[in-house]
Design a protein around this motif. Structure first.
Motif, short mmCIF file in Angstrom:
data_model
loop_
_atom_site.label_atom_id
_atom_site.label_comp_id
_atom_site.label_asym_id
_atom_site.label_seq_id
_atom_site.Cartn_x
_atom_site.Cartn_y
_atom_site.Cartn_z
N ASP A 78 51.03 43.20 29.15
CA ASP A 78 50.43 43.42 27.84
C ASP A 78 49.12 42.67 27.62
O ASP A 78 48.33 43.06 26.77
N ILE A 79 48.91 41.59 28.33
CA ILE A 79 47.74 40.75 28.12
C ILE A 79 47.37 40.09 29.44
O ILE A 79 48.25 39.78 30.24
N LEU A 80 46.08 39.89 29.68
CA LEU A 80 45.63 39.19 30.89
C LEU A 80 45.27 37.77 30.50
O LEU A 80 44.44 37.54 29.63
N HIS A 81 45.93 36.81 31.15
CA HIS A 81 45.72 35.39 30.88
C HIS A 81 45.15 34.77 32.15
O HIS A 81 45.80 34.75 33.18
N ILE A 82 43.93 34.26 32.06
CA ILE A 82 43.20 33.74 33.22
C ILE A 82 43.05 32.24 33.10
O ILE A 82 42.85 31.72 32.00
N HIS A 83 43.09 31.55 34.22
CA HIS A 83 42.85 30.10 34.24
C HIS A 83 41.49 29.84 34.86
O HIS A 83 41.28 30.12 36.03
N GLY A 84 40.57 29.33 34.07
CA GLY A 84 39.27 28.91 34.57
C GLY A 84 38.15 29.86 34.23
O GLY A 84 38.36 31.05 33.99
N LEU A 85 36.93 29.33 34.23
CA LEU A 85 35.75 30.08 33.84
C LEU A 85 34.91 30.53 35.04
O LEU A 85 33.78 30.96 34.86
N ASP A 86 35.45 30.45 36.23
CA ASP A 86 34.70 30.84 37.42
C ASP A 86 34.81 32.35 37.65
O ASP A 86 34.91 33.11 36.69
N ILE A 87 34.87 32.79 38.88
CA ILE A 87 34.84 34.22 39.18
C ILE A 87 36.02 34.97 38.57
O ILE A 87 35.89 36.13 38.19
N GLN A 88 37.15 34.30 38.39
CA GLN A 88 38.30 34.96 37.78
C GLN A 88 38.00 35.38 36.34
O GLN A 88 38.52 36.37 35.85
N ALA A 89 37.11 34.64 35.66
CA ALA A 89 36.71 35.02 34.30
C ALA A 89 35.90 36.32 34.32
O ALA A 89 36.06 37.17 33.44
N LEU A 90 35.07 36.47 35.33
CA LEU A 90 34.30 37.71 35.45
C LEU A 90 35.23 38.89 35.77
O LEU A 90 35.03 40.00 35.27
N VAL A 91 36.26 38.64 36.57
CA VAL A 91 37.28 39.66 36.83
C VAL A 91 37.91 40.08 35.50
O VAL A 91 38.09 41.27 35.23
N GLY A 92 38.21 39.10 34.65
CA GLY A 92 38.79 39.39 33.35
C GLY A 92 37.89 40.25 32.49
O GLY A 92 38.35 41.18 31.81
#
Length: 176
Positions: A78-92
């Motif tokens: 239901d929701i995407l929860h990401i840890h960190g502001l690096d490349i994973q944030a851009l994926v988000g």
């Protein structure tokens, strides 16, 4: 003695396991996607929560694999929860752009060489981009909250939730 696979996971994964159990108990569907370290399993279930570990040393390839996996499985959570502001944030951000599903980012730390403390011109532009797509930023301390505000992240999108544990639980564990 041989180390158990459960002992070879990161702190963020352990936090997500506990959060996912709470979400599950509130009828919110979730699973964990994380990086795979060499000796860990590709897939497993822990307390009824599916954990998927995608492995590659190349961060950009990992990001593409993660985005493809998330899009393919978008109806499983239901929701995407990401840890960190690096490349994973851009994926988000890309995931949000493609699917419209809500995305939360939990910050990690402050200090030298981390996005949460980077006031460079390029990071400020990057943060404006993240601010456009991300629904909520979870700041783990007041310093990060202030830094996000200085980087012009919308204050209404920032929640301050510190990392930690209840001291009562720690003391009761010691007395057992």
């Amino acid at each position: 003695s041989e180390m158990c696979i459960r002992d070879r996971v990161g702190g963020a994964e352990k936090q997500l396991e506990k959060l996912s159990v709470v979400l599950k108990n509130n009828n919110i569907r979730s699973f964990i996607v994380t990086r795979r370290i060499k000796s860990s399993q590709k897939r497993e279930s822990y307390n009824g929560i599916d954990i998927v570990r995608l492995g590659t040393k190349n961060t950009k390839i990992w990001a593409i694999l993660s985005l493809m996996f998330l899009i393919k499985n978008k109806n499983s959570f239901d929701i995407l929860h990401i840890h960190g502001l690096d490349i994973q944030a851009l994926v988000g951000c890309l995931f949000k752009l493609i699917t419209g599903k809500p995305v939360i980012i939990k910050t990690r730390n402050v200090g030298k060489h981390v996005r949460e403390s980077d006031f460079s011109f390029t990071n400020k532009i990057r943060m404006k981009f993240l601010n456009t797509f991300i629904d909520c930023f979870v700041a783990i301390n007041k310093e990060i909250e202030n830094n996000l505000i200085k980087m012009e992240v919308n204050e209404k999108k920032i929640d301050l939730i510190s990392n930690g544990t209840e001291i009562v639980n720690v003391n009761s564990r010691r007395t057992k």
